[in-house]
Design a protein around this motif. Structure first.
Motif, PDB file in Angstrom:
ATOM      1  N   LYS A   1     -62.361   6.142  89.783  1.00  0.00           N
ATOM      2  CA  LYS A   1     -61.662   6.469  88.542  1.00  0.00           C
ATOM      3  C   LYS A   1     -60.228   6.910  88.811  1.00  0.00           C
ATOM      4  N   TRP A   2     -60.069   7.875  89.707  1.00  0.00           N
ATOM      5  CA  TRP A   2     -58.785   8.538  89.852  1.00  0.00           C
ATOM      6  C   TRP A   2     -57.927   7.881  90.928  1.00  0.00           C
ATOM      7  N   PHE A   3     -56.645   7.783  90.625  1.00  0.00           N
ATOM      8  CA  PHE A   3     -55.660   7.433  91.643  1.00  0.00           C
ATOM      9  C   PHE A   3     -55.174   8.747  92.239  1.00  0.00           C
ATOM     10  N   ALA A   4     -55.599   9.034  93.482  1.00  0.00           N
ATOM     11  CA  ALA A   4     -55.335  10.328  94.103  1.00  0.00           C
ATOM     12  C   ALA A   4     -54.329  10.167  95.235  1.00  0.00           C
ATOM     13  N   ILE A   5     -53.483  11.189  95.404  1.00  0.00           N
ATOM     14  CA  ILE A   5     -52.468  11.180  96.457  1.00  0.00           C
ATOM     15  C   ILE A   5     -52.499  12.527  97.172  1.00  0.00           C
TER      16      ILE A   5
ATOM     17  N   ALA B   1     -59.128   1.943  85.437  1.00  0.00           N
ATOM     18  CA  ALA B   1     -60.349   1.138  85.527  1.00  0.00           C
ATOM     19  C   ALA B   1     -60.238   0.153  86.691  1.00  0.00           C
ATOM     20  N   THR B   2     -61.387  -0.278  87.204  1.00  0.00           N
ATOM     21  CA  THR B   2     -61.418  -1.221  88.309  1.00  0.00           C
ATOM     22  C   THR B   2     -61.942  -2.572  87.835  1.00  0.00           C
ATOM     23  N   GLU B   3     -61.573  -3.636  88.547  1.00  0.00           N
ATOM     24  CA  GLU B   3     -61.889  -4.985  88.086  1.00  0.00           C
ATOM     25  C   GLU B   3     -63.007  -5.660  88.865  1.00  0.00           C
ATOM     26  N   TRP B   4     -63.398  -5.106  90.041  1.00  0.00           N
ATOM     27  CA  TRP B   4     -64.404  -5.828  90.820  1.00  0.00           C
ATOM     28  C   TRP B   4     -65.767  -5.917  90.134  1.00  0.00           C
ATOM     29  N   PRO B   5     -66.157  -5.031  89.176  1.00  0.00           N
ATOM     30  CA  PRO B   5     -67.446  -5.253  88.497  1.00  0.00           C
ATOM     31  C   PRO B   5     -67.525  -6.572  87.740  1.00  0.00           C
TER      32      PRO B   5
ATOM     33  N   PRO C   1     -84.572  -0.670  91.224  1.00  0.00           N
ATOM     34  CA  PRO C   1     -83.492  -0.589  90.227  1.00  0.00           C
ATOM     35  C   PRO C   1     -82.150  -0.232  90.862  1.00  0.00           C
ATOM     36  N   VAL C   2     -81.101  -0.516  90.105  1.00  0.00           N
ATOM     37  CA  VAL C   2     -79.731  -0.174  90.483  1.00  0.00           C
ATOM     38  C   VAL C   2     -79.102   0.576  89.320  1.00  0.00           C
ATOM     39  N   ILE C   3     -78.506   1.722  89.605  1.00  0.00           N
ATOM     40  CA  ILE C   3     -77.798   2.503  88.589  1.00  0.00           C
ATOM     41  C   ILE C   3     -76.302   2.398  88.860  1.00  0.00           C
ATOM     42  N   PHE C   4     -75.545   2.090  87.812  1.00  0.00           N
ATOM     43  CA  PHE C   4     -74.081   2.104  87.872  1.00  0.00           C
ATOM     44  C   PHE C   4     -73.596   3.335  87.115  1.00  0.00           C
ATOM     45  N   LEU C   5     -72.869   4.187  87.812  1.00  0.00           N
ATOM     46  CA  LEU C   5     -72.266   5.366  87.187  1.00  0.00           C
ATOM     47  C   LEU C   5     -70.793   5.040  86.949  1.00  0.00           C
ATOM     48  N   ALA C   6     -70.472   4.677  85.696  1.00  0.00           N
ATOM     49  CA  ALA C   6     -69.110   4.263  85.365  1.00  0.00           C
ATOM     50  C   ALA C   6     -68.158   5.445  85.252  1.00  0.00           C
ATOM     51  N   GLU C   7     -68.672   6.638  84.961  1.00  0.00           N
ATOM     52  CA  GLU C   7     -67.844   7.837  84.834  1.00  0.00           C
ATOM     53  C   GLU C   7     -68.108   8.750  86.039  1.00  0.00           C
ATOM     54  N   PRO C   8     -67.286   8.652  87.110  1.00  0.00           N
ATOM     55  CA  PRO C   8     -67.569   9.417  88.330  1.00  0.00           C
ATOM     56  C   PRO C   8     -67.373  10.916  88.180  1.00  0.00           C
ATOM     57  N   ASP C   9     -66.727  11.370  87.113  1.00  0.00           N
ATOM     58  CA  ASP C   9     -66.559  12.813  86.929  1.00  0.00           C
ATOM     59  C   ASP C   9     -67.881  13.519  86.666  1.00  0.00           C
ATOM     60  N   LEU C  10     -68.968  12.763  86.526  1.00  0.00           N
ATOM     61  CA  LEU C  10     -70.289  13.372  86.432  1.00  0.00           C
ATOM     62  C   LEU C  10     -70.874  13.670  87.804  1.00  0.00           C
TER      63      LEU C  10
END
Length: 423
Positions: A116-120, A146-150, A228-237
């Protein structure tokens, strides 16, 4: 009069054993691929990062939940039959991630946490008071993206990763699911738009999917169900930023439990190869693993025995042969340098070295004699951008401290080197 030994036998033995142990420890750490004090992966969201976007807190949280946790830097970790946690970067290889997921269809469950985050890292322009508060690995969050590889993933995994517009309303950053509810740390919310109908586990106030699960083996083999596979789209969780809240921390553990309980799994592997920490097998690694470990230990014991026998000498050591004072130009130079160093007459070095440099430069420039003004005029034609020789020589002759003398002498050597390159 013969002086006693500089070190006792016990002291020498301690030095040898200590050096021996440190040498083999270094070999082992090199083989294990450890990265001490380096900057590799700095700013990335991975299981060893203690920055806001990292998952070191999630690793500790899962360990506290009585799971056997491993952080894998090897591609072999992707083949675990336990729960695998993937944290691909924003510019990850979608095809490589798809291959991992397909290979795990009947191997074990998988949790994919999207970036999610662009970190420096902290900027050097920050005030020293603020910079001193940063610990190693801490980062500054510089916006969500957002990322595009999904979108490259095959069905049924494919989905679109989206960033919700900032919503200042009271419900703009709320979430609920798995019997839990709460607020996200910021109003910038990442969510997923799956291409197929999937079961949403956690959603926001607008019913957008923050976490959903996929059954990749539906209709393939009824006798051998897929994991199963879970995708967590909001990583702040689940990242360190989000785990500051008890409800979000409980939601992260609930996702792990949801995958692990269904398959009766107690091992969780956090992959780090997708973040650039992959380490291939090498001879040093194999030397410290069974069945080669036995041979390595045997070799160590043999070396210890040889070293011990080396201390059991027969009679006193032989006196060194040769004159007390060595001959030759090298020794003469060393003696002269030692005398200057002992007398601390560093100012005596500047003028002779400047004269020597003048002769070298005159030869390079094709001058008949090492006249400083003639050297300056020739240098102005050959290297017009360079500082004149006379200024550099004057700086060397005026230098008194060793560091200043060395810097001024290096400046003269640079002129000679540049003339050599131009020929």
């Amino acid at each position: 009069m013969t002086s006693g030994a500089a070190f006792s036998r016990g002291g020498v033995l301690a030095l040898v054993v200590g050096g021996f142990a440190l040498f083999f420890a270094a070999l082992y750490l090199i083989g294990a691929g450890e990265d001490f004090g380096g900057t590799r992966g700095q700013g990335q969201a991975h299981a060893a990062s203690n920055g806001l976007n990292g998952y070191a807190g999630l690793v500790r949280l899962v360990e506290a939940a009585d799971y056997e946790v491993a952080r894998s830097r090897s591609p072999q970790g992707l083949e675990t039959s336990g729960l695998l946690v993937l944290t691909p970067p924003a510019f990850g290889d979608g095809e490589a991630i798809a291959e991992i997921l397909e290979n795990r269809t009947f191997l074990g469950p998988t949790l994919v946490i999207l970036p999610k985050w662009f970190a420096i890292p902290p900027s050097d322009q920050l005030p020293s008071e603020a910079r001193d508060k940063f610990k190693r690995g801490w980062v500054i969050l510089n916006g969500a993206e957002a990322t595009e590889w999904p979108e490259v993933l095959p069905k049924p995994y494919r989905f679109t990763h989206e960033l919700a517009e900032d919503d200042e309303s009271a419900a703009g950053d709320r979430w609920s699911g798995l019997g839990l509810a709460g607020r996200l740390p910021t109003s910038a919310t990442m969510y997923a738009v799956p291409e197929a109908a999937h079961e949403v586990l956690i959603a926001d106030a607008e019913d957008r999917a923050l976490a959903f699960w996929v059954n990749p083996g539906e209709g393939l083999d009824d006798d051998n169900p897929a994991y199963p596979v879970i995708f967590l789209a909001e990583p702040d969780l689940a990242n360190n930023y989000g785990l500051a809240d008890a409800n979000r921390a409980a939601a992260a553990v609930a996702l792990v439990d949801w995958l692990a309980d269904d398959a009766d799994i107690y091992e969780v592997t956090f992959d780090m190869t997708l973040n650039g920490f992959g380490a291939s097998e090498n001879l040093l690694t194999l030397a410290f693993r069974p069945p080669f470990l036995a041979a390595t230990l045997s070799l160590l014991v043999a070396l210890l025995i040889v070293g011990w026998r080396a201390f059991q000498r027969f009679g006193p050591p032989a006196a060194p042969a040769g004159p007390d004072i060595a001959f030759g130009k090298r020794q003469l130079i060393a003696n002269g340098a030692g005398l200057i160093l002992r007398a601390r007459r560093f100012r005596l070095l500047g003028a002779p070295y400047a004269a020597l440099s003048a002769r070298r430069l005159a030869e390079r420039l094709g001058l008949g004699r090492p006249d400083p003004q003639a050297i300056d005029e020739a240098l102005a034609r050959r290297l017009p951008q360079e500082e004149p020789f006379t200024r550099r020589a004057a700086r060397l002759e005026a230098a008194a401290k060793p560091a200043d003398i060395l810097a001024a002498a290096q400046s003269l050597d640079d002129l000679n080197a540049k003339l050599s390159q131009g020929q």
